[in-house]
Design a protein around this motif. Structure first.
Motif, PDB file in Angstrom:
ATOM      1  N   ARG A  83      -3.044   2.738   6.121  1.00  0.00           N
ATOM      2  CA  ARG A  83      -2.331   2.456   7.359  1.00  0.00           C
ATOM      3  C   ARG A  83      -0.891   2.965   7.270  1.00  0.00           C
ATOM      4  O   ARG A  83      -0.269   2.924   6.201  1.00  0.00           O
ATOM      5  N   PRO A  84      -0.339   3.429   8.375  1.00  0.00           N
ATOM      6  CA  PRO A  84       1.027   3.967   8.330  1.00  0.00           C
ATOM      7  C   PRO A  84       2.075   2.913   8.023  1.00  0.00           C
ATOM      8  O   PRO A  84       3.155   3.253   7.521  1.00  0.00           O
ATOM      9  N   ASP A  85       1.777   1.640   8.311  1.00  0.00           N
ATOM     10  CA  ASP A  85       2.743   0.571   8.066  1.00  0.00           C
ATOM     11  C   ASP A  85       2.478  -0.181   6.772  1.00  0.00           C
ATOM     12  O   ASP A  85       3.007  -1.272   6.552  1.00  0.00           O
ATOM     13  N   GLY A  86       1.638   0.395   5.897  1.00  0.00           N
ATOM     14  CA  GLY A  86       1.324  -0.273   4.634  1.00  0.00           C
ATOM     15  C   GLY A  86       1.270   0.706   3.487  1.00  0.00           C
ATOM     16  O   GLY A  86       1.617   1.893   3.624  1.00  0.00           O
ATOM     17  N   ASN A 115      -2.449   7.800   9.054  1.00  0.00           N
ATOM     18  CA  ASN A 115      -2.497   7.074  10.319  1.00  0.00           C
ATOM     19  C   ASN A 115      -3.583   6.005  10.351  1.00  0.00           C
ATOM     20  O   ASN A 115      -3.947   5.534  11.428  1.00  0.00           O
ATOM     21  N   ARG A 174       5.291  -0.969  -5.003  1.00  0.00           N
ATOM     22  CA  ARG A 174       6.501  -0.244  -4.624  1.00  0.00           C
ATOM     23  C   ARG A 174       7.168   0.352  -5.854  1.00  0.00           C
ATOM     24  O   ARG A 174       7.214  -0.256  -6.918  1.00  0.00           O
ATOM     25  N   TRP A 209       5.758   4.763  -3.628  1.00  0.00           N
ATOM     26  CA  TRP A 209       4.669   3.924  -4.121  1.00  0.00           C
ATOM     27  C   TRP A 209       4.176   4.456  -5.454  1.00  0.00           C
ATOM     28  O   TRP A 209       4.345   5.624  -5.769  1.00  0.00           O
TER      29      TRP A 209
END
Length: 397
Positions: free
Chosen positions: A6-9, A60, A353, A358
């Motif tokens: 996912r783009p937010d993870g 995405n 992180r 990452w």
């Protein structure tokens, strides 16, 4: 991994088995090209990210990296619906069987939710739309390629002629890698319908097509079709990506060419035989059908159109093997078959992180998740028809 999740993870480790398959295919390519030309050494896994490296695209989740494909819920699960062409969107009312606004995605989603996977796949085949059902190919093949028929004897040459009839990604990549080994590569395009990749990123097109000779043909003219057949008859290997009916329309018989000593390597979405021969497909939806996807609700895409660079690499390795041999053959490397061959059980590893990026914990150490990269682009690809005059003189009627 940079392109998966996912783009937010965090990025997902789902591409790990695919990366191993790409590494093995790259080793095959190096071994086979060394038998007749220069040994081609490429970083197999890095090929998965070349388009994204050039264009700046990123992950995405349940929408493809390129943005044209997305997962849609159906009555019995999910499908990956790929709409890379404007006319694809216009066909959505026919796909759902209702008079809806094709730009109204909630209406499209409601229409598809009432259909089963098999109904959507069957309708898409009739409409010429690309749809992949997650893991529909349930039997993993032992090889990403299949020999459809044997051919006649052939004479090995110092600089084999490879004719690239493909477009977009997989077939041009395969031809370009064989060119790097020392083959002469002639790219054939329709004069009025050239490779659609010419409309995309120029740098990516250059990466896949530099060093080739480019010829354009009006396939509706009998004289031009004769010219095409003469080029094919003089080739050591033909790489193409069309459904069988296209070659039938042009009066081209791959088996007859193979009997005369020209090998034929077909890269389609789902194969050349049976009902699958009528289906179109692209890298994202074919990868999903072969089992390359991130499980979930909704599922997610693995890398960028993963079946394209995967199939291009394995096709190049097998093409190199054909060029090293003394007999021709008709071979197919369907995108979905290659994806199914590369799919393995998922790998589990913690993603954490690491500064602004990452990393993955592997054997007690942190391994950085690196951004995509691409090979050097030494020159621009030739313009459409740049070598028309020279090739017509070389293959006269």
């Amino acid at each position: 991994m940079w392109l998966t999740g996912r783009p937010d993870g965090p990025p997902s480790v789902a591409p790990a088995p695919l990366a191993s398959a790409m590494e093995a295919a790259a080793a095959d390519l190096c071994r086979e090209t060394a038998r007749w030309g220069r040994a081609v050494e490429v970083d197999g896994p890095a090929l998965l990210g070349e388009r994204a490296a050039i264009t700046g695209m990123t992950r995405n989740g349940d929408t493809s990296v390129g943005g044209a494909a997305r997962f849609i819920a159906v009555a019995d699960g999910w499908v990956a619906l790929n709409l890379p062409r404007p006319e694809d969107v216009a066909s959505l009312p026919a796909l759902v069987g209702a008079a809806i606004d094709p730009g109204d995605w909630p209406a499209v989603a409601r229409g598809l939710a009432a259909l089963t996977t098999e109904e959507v796949v069957a309708r898409a085949a009739l409409l010429g739309l690309a749809v992949g059902a997650p893991g529909r190919r349930r039997t993993r093949p032992a090889s990403p390629v299949s020999v459809l028929s044997g051919g006649g004897p052939r004479t090995r040459t110092d600089r084999p002629l490879v004719v690239d009839l493909g477009s977009l990604w997989a077939a041009p990549l395969a031809a370009q890698l064989l060119g790097a080994a020392g083959a002469r590569v002639v790219k054939v395009e329709g004069r009025h319908r050239p490779d659609g990749a010419r409309r995309g990123s120029r740098a990516f097109f250059d990466l896949l097509n530099h060093g080739k000779e480019c010829v354009s043909i009006d396939v509706e003219a009998a004289e031009e079709r004769g010219f095409l057949r003469r080029i094919l008859a003089g080739a050591d290997l033909v790489i193409e990506g069309s459904r069988p009916r296209v070659m039938e329309h042009l009066g081209i018989d791959p088996a007859a060419l193979a009997a005369a000593g020209t090998s034929w390597l077909s890269i389609t979405a789902h194969g050349r035989t049976g009902e699958a021969a009528n289906r179109i497909g692209f890298g994202d939806d074919a990868a999903v059908e072969g089992g390359l996807f991130v499980a979930g609700d909704p599922p997610g895409f693995v890398a960028d159109a993963a079946a394209d660079p995967l199939t291009g690499l394995v096709a190049a390795a097998f093409g190199a093997e054909l060029l090293a041999g003394d007999r021709s053959a008709v071979v197919e490397a369907p995108l979905a078959r290659a994806a199914s061959w590369a799919a393995r059980p998922p790998v589990e590893a913690p993603v954490v992180r690491a500064g602004d990026g990452w990393a993955v914990e592997v054997d007690g150490r942190l391994v950085e998740v690196a951004p995509p990269r691409h090979r050097p682009i030494p020159s621009a690809a030739p313009a459409l028809g740049a070598h028309d005059e020279a090739l017509r003189a070389e293959f006269p009627g």
